[in-house]
Design an enzyme around this catalytic site. Structure first.
Site, PDB file in Angstrom:
ATOM      1  N   ASP A 147       0.838  -1.203   0.000  1.00  0.00           N
ATOM      2  CA  ASP A 147       0.000   0.000   0.000  1.00  0.00           C
ATOM      3  C   ASP A 147       0.876   1.258   0.000  1.00  0.00           C
ATOM      4  OD1 ASP A 147      -2.318   1.472   0.032  1.00  0.00           O
ATOM      5  OD2 ASP A 147      -2.673   1.250   2.181  1.00  0.00           O
ATOM      6  N   ASN A 177     -10.642  -2.990  -6.729  1.00  0.00           N
ATOM      7  CA  ASN A 177      -9.765  -2.064  -7.470  1.00  0.00           C
ATOM      8  C   ASN A 177     -10.278  -1.697  -8.869  1.00  0.00           C
ATOM      9  OD1 ASN A 177      -6.611  -3.246  -6.021  1.00  0.00           O
ATOM     10  ND2 ASN A 177      -7.919  -1.538  -5.425  1.00  0.00           N
TER      11      ASN A 177
HETATM   12  C1  FPP Z   1      -1.816   0.150  -3.361  1.00  0.00           C
HETATM   13  O1  FPP Z   1      -1.384   1.485  -3.450  1.00  0.00           O
HETATM   14  C2  FPP Z   1      -1.230  -0.655  -4.424  1.00  0.00           C
HETATM   15  C3  FPP Z   1      -1.953  -1.276  -5.418  1.00  0.00           C
HETATM   16  C4  FPP Z   1      -3.416  -1.174  -5.506  1.00  0.00           C
HETATM   17  C5  FPP Z   1      -1.330  -2.047  -6.490  1.00  0.00           C
HETATM   18  C6  FPP Z   1      -0.045  -2.742  -6.173  1.00  0.00           C
HETATM   19  C7  FPP Z   1       0.590  -3.073  -7.459  1.00  0.00           C
HETATM   20  C8  FPP Z   1       1.895  -3.017  -7.770  1.00  0.00           C
HETATM   21  C9  FPP Z   1       2.966  -2.720  -6.799  1.00  0.00           C
HETATM   22  C10 FPP Z   1       2.366  -3.252  -9.164  1.00  0.00           C
HETATM   23  C11 FPP Z   1       1.998  -4.576  -9.796  1.00  0.00           C
HETATM   24  C12 FPP Z   1       2.289  -5.751  -8.958  1.00  0.00           C
HETATM   25  C13 FPP Z   1       3.092  -6.795  -9.255  1.00  0.00           C
HETATM   26  C14 FPP Z   1       3.109  -7.919  -8.271  1.00  0.00           C
HETATM   27  C15 FPP Z   1       3.964  -6.929 -10.415  1.00  0.00           C
HETATM   28  P1  FPP Z   1      -2.465   2.643  -3.584  1.00  0.00           P
HETATM   29  O2  FPP Z   1      -2.550   3.027  -5.017  1.00  0.00           O
HETATM   30  O3  FPP Z   1      -3.753   2.236  -2.969  1.00  0.00           O
HETATM   31  O4  FPP Z   1      -1.756   3.770  -2.733  1.00  0.00           O
HETATM   32  P2  FPP Z   1      -2.462   4.936  -1.887  1.00  0.00           P
HETATM   33  O5  FPP Z   1      -3.199   4.263  -0.772  1.00  0.00           O
HETATM   34  O6  FPP Z   1      -1.287   5.739  -1.419  1.00  0.00           O
HETATM   35  O7  FPP Z   1      -3.357   5.680  -2.826  1.00  0.00           O
END
Ligand code: FPP
Length: 262
Positions: A37, A85
């Site tokens: 996150d 998501n």
């Molecule tokens: C949460 O951060 C993260 C995600 C929803 C996606 C995670 C994906 C990756 C790291 C890339 C793809 C994965 C792999 C395994 C290759 P957020 O966007 O919710 O952050 P925020 O809470 O700060 O808005």
């Protein structure tokens, strides 16, 4: 794999080495699950579009996957995309899918070199064919690897998984009265895998966000303020060391982890 393999990979004399040398190899969590996150906030702090946070998050994925395999974890599960998501802007969703495909293509050699078996968990049937093809290809090519199992949770929801398991259990013709917890676990996406011992969440949020709801019943939870794109082997080691200091009771009486009670 084990601490020796980790030590030969991390910089000598750095903070990682000092942390790695404190880890008790015989007390490693078997399964570590991570809620990645903070990508959006990482990008926001740099006045960049949110997708740049996801892009940077791939470097963290690379580092953590190899560190986990070298350390000797049996299972690593990363929460990459939840059933919720899809509500994000279309451009962000398609960038995430594109990054995933690119990651698989570029990192397949790392997975093979480290004897890692790749597996996807979630309602994969809802993913587009090009993503699905890439995922299945990586699963096929790593299927005979005998080292760490690397689960990626995609279009994953803990409640959805439990509903899917209930449907499978009902369709299996089992006598409902005979169904017990162990059998039910065999209908989950993680059938046959040990439950997570350690659940890590980055960016300081104190939520489980519908992740592995059944499986984390007794997991130790470790939350770090570090945002996912900044998360590296060093932070994973900090989480493992914190885990090794915990007193796991499973509803029983106190007994320190270090004294041999898991
Ligand atoms: C949460 O951060 C993260 C995600 C929803 C996606 C995670 C994906 C990756 C790291 C890339 C793809 C994965 C792999 C395994 C290759 P957020 O966007 O919710 O952050 P925020 O809470 O700060 O808005």
């Amino acid at each position: 794999m084990g601490l020796d393999q980790l030590l030969e990979w991390i910089p000598a004399g750095g903070p990682e080495e000092a942390l790695a040398r404190q880890v008790m190899q015989d007390r490693l969590p078997r399964h570590v699950a991570i809620i990645m996150d903070g990508n959006g906030r990482w990008a926001g702090q740099r006045h960049l579009p949110r997708v740049e946070g996801h892009r940077a998050g791939i470097d963290a994925v690379r580092d953590v996957v190899e560190a986990s395999a070298r350390m000797g974890l049996e299972v690593l599960t990363l929460y990459a995309f939840s059933v919720e998501n899809w509500k994000r802007p279309q451009a962000e969703v398609s960038t995430l899918m594109m990054l995933l495909k690119r990651y698989l293509r570029s990192e397949l050699s790392t997975l093979l070199r480290n004897n890692i078996r790749f597996h996807v968990i979630g309602r994969t049937e809802a993913l587009s064919t090009d993503v699905l093809d890439e995922l299945r290809d990586a699963e096929r090519k790593t299927a005979t690897n005998t080292g760490m199992l690397f689960n990626i949770a995609l279009n994953y929801g803990g409640r959805t998984e439990i509903v899917d398991a209930a449907r499978r259990a009902m369709a299996s013709g089992l006598d409902p009265q005979a169904l017990d917890e162990q059998q039910f676990a065999g209908f989950l996406y993680t059938a046959g895998q040990p439950d997570p011992d350690l659940l890590i969440r980055t960016s300081g949020e104190m939520r489980v966000s519908n992740f592995l709801l059944w499986q984390i019943a007794y997991a130790e939870i470790w939350v770090t303020d570090t945002l996912w794109p900044d998360f590296r082997c060093r932070h994973l080691l900090e989480g493992v060391l914190a885990y090794q200091k915990r007193d796991r009771r499973f509803g029983g009486i106190a007994a320190p982890v270090a004294a041999g009670v898991k």
